[in-house]
Design a protein around this motif. Structure first.
Motif, PDB file in Angstrom:
ATOM      1  N   UNK A  57      -0.768  12.330 -12.231  1.00  0.00           N
ATOM      2  CA  UNK A  57      -1.628  12.426 -11.163  1.00  0.00           C
ATOM      3  C   UNK A  57      -2.973  11.808 -11.394  1.00  0.00           C
ATOM      4  N   UNK A  58      -3.887  11.518 -10.487  1.00  0.00           N
ATOM      5  CA  UNK A  58      -4.932  10.719 -10.390  1.00  0.00           C
ATOM      6  C   UNK A  58      -5.949  11.491  -9.664  1.00  0.00           C
ATOM      7  N   UNK A  59      -7.120  11.363 -10.293  1.00  0.00           N
ATOM      8  CA  UNK A  59      -8.403  11.920  -9.597  1.00  0.00           C
ATOM      9  C   UNK A  59      -8.900  11.227  -8.408  1.00  0.00           C
ATOM     10  N   UNK A  60      -9.345  11.747  -7.240  1.00  0.00           N
ATOM     11  CA  UNK A  60      -9.790  11.234  -6.043  1.00  0.00           C
ATOM     12  C   UNK A  60     -10.791  11.774  -5.589  1.00  0.00           C
ATOM     13  N   UNK A  61     -11.788  11.201  -4.944  1.00  0.00           N
ATOM     14  CA  UNK A  61     -12.807  11.758  -4.388  1.00  0.00           C
ATOM     15  C   UNK A  61     -12.921  11.779  -2.839  1.00  0.00           C
ATOM     16  N   UNK A  62     -13.524  12.652  -2.113  1.00  0.00           N
ATOM     17  CA  UNK A  62     -13.575  12.533  -0.717  1.00  0.00           C
ATOM     18  C   UNK A  62     -14.590  13.479  -0.320  1.00  0.00           C
ATOM     19  N   UNK A  63     -15.558  13.206   0.552  1.00  0.00           N
ATOM     20  CA  UNK A  63     -16.821  13.971   0.713  1.00  0.00           C
ATOM     21  C   UNK A  63     -17.383  14.705  -0.384  1.00  0.00           C
ATOM     22  N   UNK A  64     -17.619  14.038  -1.272  1.00  0.00           N
ATOM     23  CA  UNK A  64     -18.288  14.472  -2.630  1.00  0.00           C
ATOM     24  C   UNK A  64     -17.602  15.278  -3.449  1.00  0.00           C
ATOM     25  N   UNK A  65     -16.431  15.635  -3.248  1.00  0.00           N
ATOM     26  CA  UNK A  65     -15.497  16.775  -3.949  1.00  0.00           C
ATOM     27  C   UNK A  65     -14.211  15.940  -4.479  1.00  0.00           C
ATOM     28  N   UNK A  66     -13.880  16.256  -5.697  1.00  0.00           N
ATOM     29  CA  UNK A  66     -12.705  15.609  -6.605  1.00  0.00           C
ATOM     30  C   UNK A  66     -11.686  16.691  -6.514  1.00  0.00           C
ATOM     31  N   UNK A  67     -10.577  16.000  -6.416  1.00  0.00           N
ATOM     32  CA  UNK A  67      -9.274  16.471  -6.938  1.00  0.00           C
ATOM     33  C   UNK A  67      -8.065  15.620  -7.557  1.00  0.00           C
ATOM     34  N   UNK A  68      -6.808  16.162  -7.246  1.00  0.00           N
ATOM     35  CA  UNK A  68      -5.877  15.292  -7.840  1.00  0.00           C
ATOM     36  C   UNK A  68      -4.582  15.177  -6.839  1.00  0.00           C
ATOM     37  N   UNK A  69      -4.077  13.690  -6.721  1.00  0.00           N
ATOM     38  CA  UNK A  69      -2.933  13.634  -6.110  1.00  0.00           C
ATOM     39  C   UNK A  69      -2.033  13.063  -6.784  1.00  0.00           C
ATOM     40  N   UNK A  70      -0.457  13.101  -6.489  1.00  0.00           N
ATOM     41  CA  UNK A  70       0.436  12.503  -7.193  1.00  0.00           C
ATOM     42  C   UNK A  70       0.712  11.128  -6.609  1.00  0.00           C
ATOM     43  N   UNK A  71       1.824  10.430  -7.285  1.00  0.00           N
ATOM     44  CA  UNK A  71       1.887   9.038  -6.757  1.00  0.00           C
ATOM     45  C   UNK A  71       2.670   8.827  -5.449  1.00  0.00           C
ATOM     46  N   UNK A  72       2.843   9.910  -4.577  1.00  0.00           N
ATOM     47  CA  UNK A  72       3.209   9.845  -3.325  1.00  0.00           C
ATOM     48  C   UNK A  72       2.115  10.088  -2.330  1.00  0.00           C
ATOM     49  N   UNK A  83       0.735  -1.148  -0.102  1.00  0.00           N
ATOM     50  CA  UNK A  83       0.077   0.051   0.035  1.00  0.00           C
ATOM     51  C   UNK A  83       0.775   1.220  -0.090  1.00  0.00           C
ATOM     52  N   UNK A  84       0.748   1.932  -1.161  1.00  0.00           N
ATOM     53  CA  UNK A  84       1.832   3.048  -1.275  1.00  0.00           C
ATOM     54  C   UNK A  84       0.857   4.500  -0.679  1.00  0.00           C
ATOM     55  N   UNK A  85      -0.336   4.284  -1.199  1.00  0.00           N
ATOM     56  CA  UNK A  85      -1.414   5.582  -0.865  1.00  0.00           C
ATOM     57  C   UNK A  85      -2.461   4.974  -0.015  1.00  0.00           C
ATOM     58  N   UNK A  86      -2.458   5.419   1.311  1.00  0.00           N
ATOM     59  CA  UNK A  86      -3.647   4.575   2.092  1.00  0.00           C
ATOM     60  C   UNK A  86      -4.838   4.696   1.679  1.00  0.00           C
ATOM     61  N   UNK A  87      -5.666   3.712   1.971  1.00  0.00           N
ATOM     62  CA  UNK A  87      -7.061   3.606   1.637  1.00  0.00           C
ATOM     63  C   UNK A  87      -8.019   4.677   2.560  1.00  0.00           C
ATOM     64  N   UNK A  88      -7.942   6.029   1.719  1.00  0.00           N
ATOM     65  CA  UNK A  88      -8.762   6.917   2.728  1.00  0.00           C
ATOM     66  C   UNK A  88      -9.706   7.688   1.820  1.00  0.00           C
ATOM     67  N   UNK A  89      -9.857   7.464   0.603  1.00  0.00           N
ATOM     68  CA  UNK A  89     -10.712   8.046  -0.549  1.00  0.00           C
ATOM     69  C   UNK A  89     -12.275   7.500  -0.711  1.00  0.00           C
ATOM     70  N   UNK A  90     -13.016   8.056  -1.112  1.00  0.00           N
ATOM     71  CA  UNK A  90     -14.230   7.653  -1.319  1.00  0.00           C
ATOM     72  C   UNK A  90     -14.470   6.862  -2.664  1.00  0.00           C
ATOM     73  N   UNK A  91     -13.511   7.363  -3.720  1.00  0.00           N
ATOM     74  CA  UNK A  91     -13.347   6.677  -5.126  1.00  0.00           C
ATOM     75  C   UNK A  91     -12.109   7.398  -5.623  1.00  0.00           C
ATOM     76  N   UNK A  92     -11.590   6.553  -6.416  1.00  0.00           N
ATOM     77  CA  UNK A  92     -10.315   6.807  -7.242  1.00  0.00           C
ATOM     78  C   UNK A  92     -10.098   6.240  -8.729  1.00  0.00           C
ATOM     79  N   UNK A  93      -9.418   7.115  -9.535  1.00  0.00           N
ATOM     80  CA  UNK A  93      -9.551   6.543 -10.826  1.00  0.00           C
ATOM     81  C   UNK A  93      -8.116   6.018 -11.328  1.00  0.00           C
ATOM     82  N   UNK A  94      -7.683   6.175 -12.375  1.00  0.00           N
ATOM     83  CA  UNK A  94      -6.287   5.621 -12.846  1.00  0.00           C
ATOM     84  C   UNK A  94      -5.337   6.889 -12.968  1.00  0.00           C
TER      85      UNK A  94
END
Length: 299
Positions: free
Chosen positions: A235-250, A219-230
């Motif tokens: 960068x990858x799109x992630x969702x938390x509390x109904x809002x989307x943004x982007x994180x890097x591979x760290x 596990x490189x990025x903890x399972x904390x998000x409500x949804x995630x893409x590729x």
């Protein structure tokens, strides 16, 4: 999970500037698909009709051939419009790694680019080849065959996805994990859902939370998000509390989670939707709005 970004990256393609058609696609292999009154054909970049609008459906060219359909039957044409493989199949997939999946009377197999049947039509479903193997199913069980038709990975799984970066997603007894191209389980089937690997990482879900693993299963990025893409372009799109943004591979948040929908990055650009202002627009990798690109279309 919300709507789907339908035309985020249309700006990035080249289209012939012509009129009189209901739809004009991007140029691909020197040709653009056109549609008028429910019929499809192809034009070149000057707008000249190369393949008349004689088909009920047509797809992009892949490995020099395009899928076409007329009167419920499918076949393939080359870029001159010549019918290379007659329209006598009930379904076909695009060519990939020299072969295409074809279906007749409810059974699937594979042909080469001359139309020769290489793998007999005996499967309930078959997908395109990826990394030398193709996913096939029979009696609701999935496995993989090589280009000779040899079953390399037995049809023992309840579901499977095509190989990506050396690993394939598989499901058994409601749990997902990954196998390598010999069929060895590399990452145990103990996730509730997974996506395929992209840029060295795969999104995984357990107990309704998403994170990312590497190809060893760490596990490189903890399972904390409500949804995630590729991952795409780092960068990858992630969702938390109904809002989307982007994180890097760290796992660092690069673009704050403040949007109601986003598309993946392509050529340094992503489409985003902000319902609070009613605006859809493009951003760059720094999160800056690109006014000159106009608006993406979200469905």
């Amino acid at each position: 999970t919300g709507g789907i970004l339908c035309s985020q990256n249309l700006w990035a393609c080249e289209r012939p500037v012509v009129y009189g058609y209901d739809d004009i696609d991007c140029l691909s292999d020197g040709l653009a698909r056109i549609e008028r009154d429910g019929k499809y054909g192809f034009i070149d970049k000057t707008g000249k009709v190369v393949i008349p609008l004689n088909y009920d459906l047509a797809w992009y060219f892949s490995e020099g051939l395009a899928r076409v359909e007329r009167n419920g039957k499918y076949g393939f044409i080359d870029n001159t419009g010549k019918v290379v493989i007659p329209l006598n199949y009930d379904g076909v997939g695009s060519f990939s790694e020299g072969l295409a999946a074809v279906e007749r009377n409810g059974k699937w197999g594979f042909i080469d680019n001359t139309g020769k049947v290489v793998i007999p039509l005996k499967y309930d479903r078959a997908e395109s080849f990826s990394e030398g193997l193709a996913r096939v199913s029979q009696n609701d069980k999935y496995g993989f065959v090589d280009k000779t038709g040899k079953v390399v990975i037995p049809l023992n799984y309840d579901s499977a996805e095509s190989f990506s970066e050396g690993l394939a997603v598989v499901r058994q007894n409601g749990k997902w994990g990954f196998i390598d191209n010999t069929g060895k389980v590399v990452i145990p089937l103990n996730y509730d859902w997974t996506w395929s690997f992209s840029e060295g990482l795969a999104a995984v879900e357990r107990n309704d939370k998403w994170g990312f693993i590497d190809n060893t299963g760490k596990v490189v990025i903890p399972l904390n998000y409500d949804l995630a893409w590729y991952f795409s372009e780092g960068l990858v799109a992630v969702r938390q509390n109904g809002k989307w943004g982007f994180i890097d591979n760290t796992g660092k948040v690069v673009i704050p989670l403040k949007y109601d929908w986003v598309g993946s990055f392509y050529n340094g650009v992503a489409g985003v939707l902000d319902r609070s202002t009613g605006e859809a627009f493009y951003i760059n990798r720094q999160g800056e709005r690109l006014y000159w690109l106009g608006e993406p279309w979200f469905d």
